[in-house]
Design an enzyme around this catalytic site. Structure first.
Site, PDB file in Angstrom:
ATOM      1  N   ASP A  21      43.070  37.585  28.127  1.00 38.62           N
ATOM      2  CA  ASP A  21      44.013  36.469  28.063  1.00 38.62           C
ATOM      3  C   ASP A  21      44.686  36.368  29.426  1.00 38.62           C
ATOM      4  OD1 ASP A  21      46.053  34.752  27.553  1.00 38.62           O
ATOM      5  OD2 ASP A  21      46.742  35.760  25.728  1.00 38.62           O
ATOM      6  N   ASP A  55      42.345  29.599  28.603  1.00 37.68           N
ATOM      7  CA  ASP A  55      42.792  30.867  29.200  1.00 37.68           C
ATOM      8  C   ASP A  55      42.600  32.076  28.296  1.00 37.68           C
ATOM      9  OD1 ASP A  55      44.649  30.068  27.394  1.00 37.68           O
ATOM     10  OD2 ASP A  55      46.398  30.501  28.623  1.00 37.68           O
ATOM     11  N   GLU A  56      41.760  31.959  27.290  1.00 44.21           N
ATOM     12  CA  GLU A  56      41.522  33.099  26.398  1.00 44.21           C
ATOM     13  C   GLU A  56      40.021  33.256  26.165  1.00 44.21           C
ATOM     14  OE1 GLU A  56      44.885  33.523  23.051  1.00 44.21           O
ATOM     15  OE2 GLU A  56      43.740  31.672  22.994  1.00 44.21           O
TER      16      GLU A  56
END
Lengths: 370, 438
Positions: B19, B116-117
């Site tokens: 993350d 973003d993960e």
């Protein structure tokens, strides 16, 4: 208002109107049941504003009057009461007391004047029909109505009352069911009505086959009446689409199949058919009907059954769920299918039906492109 | 593999969640090292005075109460010294791809859960990494991502996506937390780890659910695990109770399905100024329809359900949707239905519009199957013809060669539409948890 009623009669009255009471409503009084005294006993009424159902039962009335009581609570209570006569008495406009054996209850209600009234309809001008006939029409057609909001007119069932016959038609734009029953001397003039299927469900449920029904029309309403039960319903405003012109007249390929064999093969195929399109390919050949399903990411299946078939061999795609639903309502062990071409309307009818009624269903195929 | 004394313990699934830390803030700083790069208090989402909402904020700004989703002006009232910048959109997708590429050097399966993960499936890679602890591998991944992309990531790990996701939260090196950026929950340690967590950390338990659980005295994971199971069932019902108890024990998906089909895709815009003009709304709707349909066809999909979303100036959000008989994939069909839905929404309430969106669902990539009509519907939205599909395919080829703006509906060429400050595309498909923005 004060009366005494047998527990069974109370339960009967409540059961008759229960289905007309909406599960969720923004108008609190609609969750209530209207109880009024009449000359013959007690009348129970419920409505969701589309449909209004009343049912009268015997009771000993001591003091006339009326009140509305939460339907669900009264039903729960009636179910649990001991098998004794039930004494019901209103205490003011909004409270009712109920005694049965040694059990005593007080329920909060709402004044009877809060309960919505349906417009008066004059039955004298109406039709007299046999409940059995109406129920038969309902059973064979209503399943085909549309449930989509985009075409409200197709959410209704067309009921044509003609001097010599009655007809019901329902369609969702892809499949259609139509039944005709000959009648004699039903009274009033011809009329086309578009009726909500939930009202027809109530008619089927509440009027036994042997009863004679009075049917009458108001401006935007329709009413059904038997000696003890009355159903009012709002009519859907027409015009209904011209369905006559879509009934195929020149289908020249015919198949006769065993209904149960066809249904079971379709149900087997349905397990691997797409749950969105339900697409099943049928290949008609002399003596044999082949089924084929191929669903990407799921799998495929083939099957075949013997049939009688006349015409050039033909492949056609159908929504299997539609076809199964049609077959479920076909009243004969054998079924007759007719076709013109793979992208034209097919018909499905009972084969060898010795009934005065005539029944026709139409199903549009699925097109496979790209 | 030969029989190895250590083998059994390595049969456990090994799932990681990587993350990116304050991703939008980090990217904003990378693209503007002299401005945003030097601001400790940084808010990303829009310029001061603009109508944007906070997309992300630096940890320091969050200390002032700045949260994702609040208006920029409200955020600046809470944290007056902060610098507010728009989302560097292009740079974000570029960085996201770079991070993914680095992670793909380490893990055989990488699934992006959002920009973003990333979930990584490391199951069966024990020998590849010479049986080093997973936390050591994870630290090397962090170092490689930082060296190659300039972005910091935190990594959580466990035997399921659920545990990995929650462990990633625990791994975040938030100032004062003492976390190292990696938190691996070892097999067998799931329940003990979960016991340290509040129920609000479990994906799927939103603010409303939290409130309901709190009213039942259920706030932390042990409150559920130590309660009488029969009582939990009575409170929540059989289905929800089973779901919650499983999650509380840390039981979740233990394998990643990278190629699962998406369930929905959408495009929406928040306008710089509230829009009241119906024609301008329609133009904007068409612009969104063109974009979301491009996404749809780009993934080789078609959609049966079209939804229009409208947020008015009083923040009332309303939706209207329609499910068609056959799946569609062309601008004409989608816009045709979307326009009817917009009219329907505007007919019931006509307030100035702040946000407009178009979403597609009931996605399907199978053969094009068309249910033929018995009674044609004159009032229905124009359905899609083979000609429409051929036209769309031709436009896709032109756009692939000359760029996305090469072919446009003529009505979109006149630049009358309001400009937007926010644009996002969401999918709800493969991820085990919802998208998260910070």
């Amino acid at each position: 208002m004060r009366f005494t009623i047998a527990r069974e009669k109370l339960q009967e009255g409540l059961a008759a109107v229960a289905a007309s009471i909406p599960g969720k409503t923004t108008l609190p009084v609609l969750a209530n049941i209207l109880i009024e005294t009449t000359e013959r006993g007690i009348r129970f009424s419920g409505t969701d504003l589309d449909i209004h159902v009343s049912h009268e039962v015997q009771a000993d009335v001591e003091r006339p009057g009326g009140i509305t009581i939460p339907a669900k609570k009264l039903q729960e209570l009636a179910r649990e009461l001991p098998p004794n006569p039930v004494k019901i008495e209103s205490a003011g406009e909004q409270k009712v007391s109920l005694e049965c054996g040694r059990a005593k209850f007080k329920l909060n209600g709402l004044p009877k004047d809060d309960f919505p009234q349906f417009p008066a309809i004059r039955f004298g001008d109406g039709w007299r029909v046999k409940s059995a006939d109406v129920r038969k029409l309902i059973k064979h057609t209503t399943y085909a109505v549309s449930t989509e909001e985009s075409r409200p007119i197709l959410n209704g069932v067309l009921w044509e009352l003609k001097p010599d016959h009655m007809r019901m038609v329902a369609t969702n734009g892809h499949r259609l069911a139509k039944m005709d029953i000959a009648v004699t001397g039903h009274g009033a003039q011809a009329s086309d009505l578009i009726v909500m299927p939930k009202a027809l469900d109530q008619v089927s449920k509440l009027f036994p086959d042997e009863e004679d029904l009075e049917v009458a029309r108001g401006d935007n309403h329709l009413a059904f009446r038997s000696p003890f039960t009355t159903i009012f319903t709002r009519l859907i405003e027409g015009p209904y689409p011209n369905y006559e012109q879509v009934i195929p007249k020149d289908n020249d390929r015919f198949a006769i199949a065993d209904k149960d064999a066809l249904s079971s093969a379709l149900r087997r195929m349905a397990t691997v058919a797409s749950d969105q399109t339900h697409r099943i390919k049928l290949s008609f050949n002399a003596g044999i009907l082949r089924f084929q399903v191929n669903t990407p990411d799921l799998g495929d299946g083939q099957d075949e059954i013997p049939i009688r078939y006349e015409g050039d061999p033909m492949d056609i795609g159908f929504n299997g769920a539609y076809l199964l639903e049609i077959l479920k309502n076909i009243p004969t062990p054998e079924v007759r299918l007719t076709f013109k071409a793979p992208e034209r309307a097919a018909t499905v009818e009972p084969e060898g039906w010795s009934d005065p009624a005539t029944y026709l269903t139409i199903l549009m195929p699925l097109r496979l492109s790209d | 593999m030969t029989a190895d004394a250590r083998e059994p313990e390595y049969r456990e699934p090994r799932i990681l969640l990587a993350d990116a830390d304050a991703f939008f803030v980090a990217v904003a700083r990378l693209v503007d090292p002299e401005g945003a790069g030097k601001a400790t208090l940084l808010i990303v989402g829009g310029r001061p005075g603009s109508r944007g909402v906070v997309c992300s904020a630096s940890y320091e700004a969050r200390a002032y109460g700045v949260r994702s989703g609040m208006g920029i002006s409200q955020a600046l009232r809470l944290c007056p010294g902060a610098m507010a910048v728009p989302v560097p959109r292009g740079a974000c997708s570029q960085k996201s791809k770079e991070i993914r590429d680095v992670l793909a050097r380490f893990a055989p399966v990488v699934v992006a859960a959002s920009v973003d993960e990333f979930y990584l499936d490391m199951s069966g890679t024990e020998a590849l990494y010479h049986h080093e602890p997973l936390s050591v591998t994870a630290q090397r991944m962090r170092a490689a991502v930082l060296a190659d992309t300039g972005c910091r990531i935190s990594i959580g790990g466990g035997t399921s996506t659920l545990v990995a996701k929650i462990a990633a939260g625990a791994a975040k090196p938030i100032p004062g937390s003492g976390a190292s950026g990696v938190h691996i929950v070892l097999p067998g340690g799931e329940e003990a780890f979960m016991r340290t967590q509040p129920l609000s950390e479990i994906p799927g338990i939103g603010p409303k659910a939290q409130e309901r659980l709190r009213s039942l005295g259920l706030v932390r994971v042990p409150d559920v695990l130590d309660a009488d199971p029969a009582q939990i069932r009575r409170y929540l019902g059989e289905k929800l109770a089973t779901w919650l108890t499983r999650k509380a024990r840390g039981i979740g998906a233990s394998a990643l399905h990278g190629r699962d089909q998406q369930k929905a895709m959408s495009r929406e815009d928040t306008f710089d100024h509230d829009v009241t003009d119906e024609a301008a709304l329609e133009t904007e709707l068409q612009r969104l329809a063109v974009r979301v349909v491009a996404d749809l066809r780009g993934d080789g999909l078609r959609a049966r359900t079209i939804t229009v979303k409208l947020r008015e100036n009083d923040f009332t959000t309303r939706n209207a949707s329609r499910t068609l008989d056959s799946a569609v994939s062309t601008e004409r069909a989608v816009f045709g239905v979307a326009r009817q839905l917009l009219h329907k929404l505007r007919a019931t309430r006509r307030k100035p519009v702040r946000l407009l969106g178009v979403a597609l669902s009931h996605l399907d990539d199978g053969e094009i199957i068309e249910q033929l009509s018995l009674i044609p519907d004159a009032s229905a939205a124009p359905s899609e013809t083979p000609r429409d599909r051929a036209l769309a395919a031709a436009m896709d080829r032109v756009r692939a060669r000359f760029g996305p703006g090469a072919v446009q509906p003529a009505s979109l060429l006149a630049d009358t539409a309001p400009t937007s400050v926010e644009d996002r595309s969401e999918t709800d498909g493969p991820r085990a948890v919802g998208p998260r923005r910070r």
